[in-house]
Design an enzyme around this catalytic site. Sequence first.
Site, short mmCIF file in Angstrom:
data_model
loop_
_atom_site.label_atom_id
_atom_site.label_comp_id
_atom_site.label_asym_id
_atom_site.label_seq_id
_atom_site.Cartn_x
_atom_site.Cartn_y
_atom_site.Cartn_z
N ARG A 37 22.27 -73.53 77.36
CA ARG A 37 22.49 -74.21 76.07
C ARG A 37 23.92 -74.74 75.94
O ARG A 37 24.14 -75.77 75.30
CB ARG A 37 22.18 -73.26 74.92
CG ARG A 37 20.68 -73.00 74.82
CD ARG A 37 20.37 -72.34 73.51
NE ARG A 37 18.96 -71.99 73.43
CZ ARG A 37 18.45 -71.24 72.46
NH1 ARG A 37 19.22 -70.77 71.52
NH2 ARG A 37 17.17 -70.97 72.43
N ASP A 139 20.13 -71.45 55.90
CA ASP A 139 20.20 -71.05 57.30
C ASP A 139 21.66 -71.15 57.74
O ASP A 139 22.45 -71.86 57.11
CB ASP A 139 19.33 -71.97 58.17
CG ASP A 139 18.95 -71.34 59.51
OD1 ASP A 139 17.84 -70.78 59.61
OD2 ASP A 139 19.80 -71.36 60.43
#
Length: 271
Positions: A37, A139
Amino acid sequence: MLQFKITDSEFKLFKAFIYDYAGINLNDEKKALVTSRLSKRLRHHSLNSFTEYYDLMVKSPPGGERQITIDLLTTNETYFFREPKHFDFLKKEILTKWVGGKTFRLWSAASSSGEEAYSLAMLLDDVLQAHPWEIFGSDISSRVLKKAQQGHYLQDRIDGIPLEYLRKYCLKGTGEHEGTLLIEKKLRQRLTFSPMNLKKPLGEVGAFDVIFLRNVLIYFDLGTKTKVIKQLVEKLKPGGYLFIGHSESLKGINEDLKSLIPTVYQKNIQS
Ligand SMILES: C[S@@+](CC[C@H](N)C(=O)[O-])C[C@H]1O[C@@H](n2cnc3c(N)ncnc32)[C@H](O)[C@@H]1O
């Protein structure tokens, strides 16, 4: 393409960073995930090592590379009407019995890209009808929140939406939007999404009748879980409900909560 390798000490730096900031516990098996990632960010900045990237990231201003690292190290898997038993319980045991005159307030507290919050909005609109309601979604990842605000999804991700709700609340994309689905504006406008780190003090969000906190506790250790639950229970109205994910548990956490069915809790009325 150039492949980067992360050393044990570099992995520890990122592991400590995401744990301190978000409470996310990355075990050693996540080394490959962190490497893949973050490698694109090394390429993006033309860097040669994860140490260089770490230095750049920690020195970045708020909202900069640090936020990109957080976005990349969180797992945002979600889908519409995930864990349908929760929606059945909410409908049968809470919404259809709802008699309060005040606005019904629901919080999707790790909403990811919004599928959970919109599923709940469809249900609330359908069942509560003229009764006022609102949904707050939050979030830690700003990337997924942007998607949530847009309410625009790929059509292959909408399996869980009942046909009746697809017709009532969703617009099928045509032309350049073929293969996508847009949540109808009237529904979208009733939701608010905002960034929120559950590990930090939560600020003034008001009190909620229901909090969905699903599939995020799995990333936390007991200490973080305890702190997160304590803060969220404080934001529940007396008699309010807390939903957690089916693979999660509140074992070892001593809060003012009564277990109704596995993964659904109610805050004590006298609280
Ligand atoms: C697997 S998704 C769950 C989404 C949705 N609740 C569901 O059940 O489908 C977990 C979400 O938790 C968020 N998250 C992780 N740590 C967080 C924290 N400390 N504060 C707020 N959100 C966090 C991630 O960004 C991610 O979007």
